[in-house]
Design an enzyme around this catalytic site. Sequence first.
Site, PDB file in Angstrom:
ATOM      1  N   ASP A 189       0.833  -1.240  -0.050  1.00  0.00           N
ATOM      2  CA  ASP A 189       0.067  -0.013  -0.072  1.00  0.00           C
ATOM      3  C   ASP A 189       0.930   1.078   0.049  1.00  0.00           C
ATOM      4  O   ASP A 189       2.176   1.184   0.225  1.00  0.00           O
ATOM      5  CB  ASP A 189      -0.916  -0.169   1.160  1.00  0.00           C
ATOM      6  CG  ASP A 189      -2.352   0.231   1.019  1.00  0.00           C
ATOM      7  OD1 ASP A 189      -2.465   1.232   0.157  1.00  0.00           O
ATOM      8  OD2 ASP A 189      -3.270  -0.289   1.438  1.00  0.00           O
ATOM      9  N   TRP A 255      -3.553   2.912  -5.740  1.00  0.00           N
ATOM     10  CA  TRP A 255      -5.065   3.258  -6.148  1.00  0.00           C
ATOM     11  C   TRP A 255      -4.994   4.481  -7.244  1.00  0.00           C
ATOM     12  O   TRP A 255      -5.631   5.345  -7.363  1.00  0.00           O
ATOM     13  CB  TRP A 255      -5.720   4.014  -5.135  1.00  0.00           C
ATOM     14  CG  TRP A 255      -5.030   3.638  -3.734  1.00  0.00           C
ATOM     15  CD1 TRP A 255      -5.502   2.684  -3.036  1.00  0.00           C
ATOM     16  CD2 TRP A 255      -4.009   4.562  -2.934  1.00  0.00           C
ATOM     17  NE1 TRP A 255      -4.742   2.600  -1.948  1.00  0.00           N
ATOM     18  CE2 TRP A 255      -3.971   3.644  -1.758  1.00  0.00           C
ATOM     19  CE3 TRP A 255      -3.237   5.316  -3.338  1.00  0.00           C
ATOM     20  CZ2 TRP A 255      -2.943   4.088  -0.716  1.00  0.00           C
ATOM     21  CZ3 TRP A 255      -2.388   5.914  -2.326  1.00  0.00           C
ATOM     22  CH2 TRP A 255      -2.461   5.518  -1.128  1.00  0.00           C
ATOM     23  N   GLY A 256      -4.217   3.967  -8.595  1.00  0.00           N
ATOM     24  CA  GLY A 256      -4.224   4.650  -9.802  1.00  0.00           C
ATOM     25  C   GLY A 256      -3.651   6.074  -9.514  1.00  0.00           C
ATOM     26  O   GLY A 256      -3.414   7.038 -10.692  1.00  0.00           O
ATOM     27  N   ALA A 258      -0.133   8.796  -9.060  1.00  0.00           N
ATOM     28  CA  ALA A 258       1.154   8.769  -9.773  1.00  0.00           C
ATOM     29  C   ALA A 258       1.301   7.979 -10.952  1.00  0.00           C
ATOM     30  O   ALA A 258       2.188   7.705 -11.427  1.00  0.00           O
ATOM     31  CB  ALA A 258       2.192   7.950  -8.802  1.00  0.00           C
ATOM     32  N   ASP A 276     -10.325   2.451  -3.123  1.00  0.00           N
ATOM     33  CA  ASP A 276     -11.052   1.322  -2.703  1.00  0.00           C
ATOM     34  C   ASP A 276     -12.670   1.044  -3.261  1.00  0.00           C
ATOM     35  O   ASP A 276     -13.100   1.997  -3.257  1.00  0.00           O
ATOM     36  CB  ASP A 276     -11.327   1.205  -1.445  1.00  0.00           C
ATOM     37  CG  ASP A 276      -9.735   1.371  -0.382  1.00  0.00           C
ATOM     38  OD1 ASP A 276      -8.714   1.241  -1.320  1.00  0.00           O
ATOM     39  OD2 ASP A 276      -9.587   0.864   0.688  1.00  0.00           O
TER      40      ASP A 276
HETATM   41  C1  GLA Z   1      -5.931   0.863   1.626  1.00  0.00           C
HETATM   42  C2  GLA Z   1      -6.153  -0.436   0.482  1.00  0.00           C
HETATM   43  C3  GLA Z   1      -7.248  -1.254   0.776  1.00  0.00           C
HETATM   44  C4  GLA Z   1      -7.015  -1.931   2.043  1.00  0.00           C
HETATM   45  C5  GLA Z   1      -6.548  -0.878   3.263  1.00  0.00           C
HETATM   46  C6  GLA Z   1      -6.055  -1.460   4.439  1.00  0.00           C
HETATM   47  O1  GLA Z   1      -6.979   1.450   1.737  1.00  0.00           O
HETATM   48  O2  GLA Z   1      -6.556   0.372  -0.730  1.00  0.00           O
HETATM   49  O3  GLA Z   1      -7.356  -2.414  -0.189  1.00  0.00           O
HETATM   50  O4  GLA Z   1      -5.612  -2.670   1.944  1.00  0.00           O
HETATM   51  O5  GLA Z   1      -5.825   0.050   2.704  1.00  0.00           O
HETATM   52  O6  GLA Z   1      -5.957  -0.430   5.454  1.00  0.00           O
END
Ligand code: GLA
Length: 631
Positions: A189, A255-256, A258, A276
């Site tokens: 992450d 999460w897309g 950078a 998410d």
């Molecule tokens: C981020 C990730 C999720 C999960 C949470 C855990 O939000 O995108 O998929 O791993 O962290 O805290």
Amino acid sequence: MAIKTLAGMTALLLASASAQAAPRDPLAPTGRWSANTDGRAPTPPMGWNSWNAFATDVDEEKVLASAQRIVDTGLAAKGYRYVNLDEGWWDHRRADGRMLVRADKFPSAATPDGATSFRPFTDRLHAMGLKAGIYTDLGRNTCAQAYGPNEPNLPRGSVTEREVGLYGHIDQDIALYFGAWGFDYIKIDGCGLRAYGEDSPLVRAGRHRALAPLLDLENVNRSNIPAVRGMFEQVKAALVRADPDGDYLLSLCIWGSANVRAWAKDVGNISRTSDDITPHWTRLLTNFDTAARRPLYAHPGSWNDPDMLFIGKGEFDAEHLTEARSHFALWAMVSAPLLIGADLRTTPQSLMDIFGNAALIAIDQDPAGNQAVLAFDTDDFQILVKTLADGEKAVALFNRTAAPIEATLTAQHLKLRADAPIALTDVWTGARSSLQGERKFKLAPHETLVFRAEGPRLLADGFYLSELPGIVNPAVDGVTAPMPDPSIHRAVVAWSGSRGAGQRPIYAGWGGAQADATPYGRELEIAGKRLTAGLGVLANSRLEVRNPGYRQLTLSVGVDDSATDASRPVTFTVYGDRKLLASSGPLRRGMVPKSLAVNVAGVKLVELVARAPGAVNEKLPVVWGEAAYHR
Ligand code: GLA
């Protein structure tokens, strides 16, 4: 080589200085496929992850019970093999840097000396025929520490003991997780590189040390792309050292941000394309859109990841079987990882049947690795077509709306001939039917119909390259300034509701290479002629195309009519294993397409280079029109 003389030494130094001075021309052919094939992801990973079901309230019993269900219900035999821990397993980092497991939640990790070890846990999963995944962060601290500071099971201890992320410990942690503990998969992450700036309330309150953010989810220009990419490359190097047989899987989770949608394919095995997922229909649309418009950026070895399955909760629970089926079908069409996020101890059979749908699993896991291409695209309804290894097509008709829709599927959508019958097999019911030319279908609200389709192809002796995105890699896609993609559904996000100004386009990728469309989503058109097949990309780009044994490549190339630069010429050049095979000569907007027929027999890697020296690439979309391989 021993250098014996001073003159020899000087010559060598001068040569290496000039090599450094001249940067490599990124458009020069390399003869090398540059998308990642290291690690174990020839097809998208399948398995289970603890996060959607348990968040940080995870423990050994919950994980092993779901693992047992995966085995007992036959899902393991169908390919679900990774059992992945998400956030919630850390206890703290010891003064010597060693990470400790929360042994109160994972009792098998307790050791007499207090050092803890996940080895018994991974041994257990391995003995069940499964593989084990672990979770960490690229920064010092984690997502839940920033966004859920009152959640259970957060790391405990002093400020530095609670620094459980990889930052400053990449080699040590990777060696522990993969070498000593035997994990096979790691999800990394990026919250630690995002949420701990000096002005963060948690930092100000003295809970955590500051780390200048390298990632900004909302603003791609405020992310330090080379720094983040460099850190993932360090992780990969550490994985190669810790797991020399290559049995690892590297999952990027930024999460897309950078502009990762353009470069993760060169570094990792799967990469999150969006923030998410939540168990809401409109959030599914967001996550799906971030991956669905990126087929050329997914290949065997490296896949787009629109996030884990949320089947089992909210709008994807057993009361919403249509939505749950759509979720699964869409993920299979875009070659997404199939990571179950449900508590399998309590998942009803109707949902287990969705996870177990062998026809859809086969579509997801098809070895050709061609992510589906959008053959019809509106905000309400889409048609996605995926070319399978045996030449058949998988086609999905997707009703995004809350109202019934009547849709027409044509042979042209499938790139099959309109004058012959096309056999259809419904993947949900197994029912067989056919279409010729076109056929109407009725879709319920939120329904996705999926068929395998078989019939004579428009190209009898081969395929359009846009049918084969798994072998086309935009090594250089010409994008000079990453811009957010405005075509992605912008849902109200659960965590901020309707405070602020709303979701704005945030996921960079606008202007990236496209199959059967321009980089800005328009239909391909050269000098007034519409092209139903082709690769659309910006000028000053280089596409790598594997050649699995075709003899000829035919093309009809030119500048797209949507170009806003009418004066600058573009030269289209085809290389085969670095050798020049064909060149178009200079072509400007409005000039008729130039046809090329190129002998590629025996060539392993074709490279398609579109050069326009001095151009603003974003003003010059170009078309490798009707690009097709022939036997
Ligand atoms: C981020 C990730 C999720 C999960 C949470 C855990 O939000 O995108 O998929 O791993 O962290 O805290």
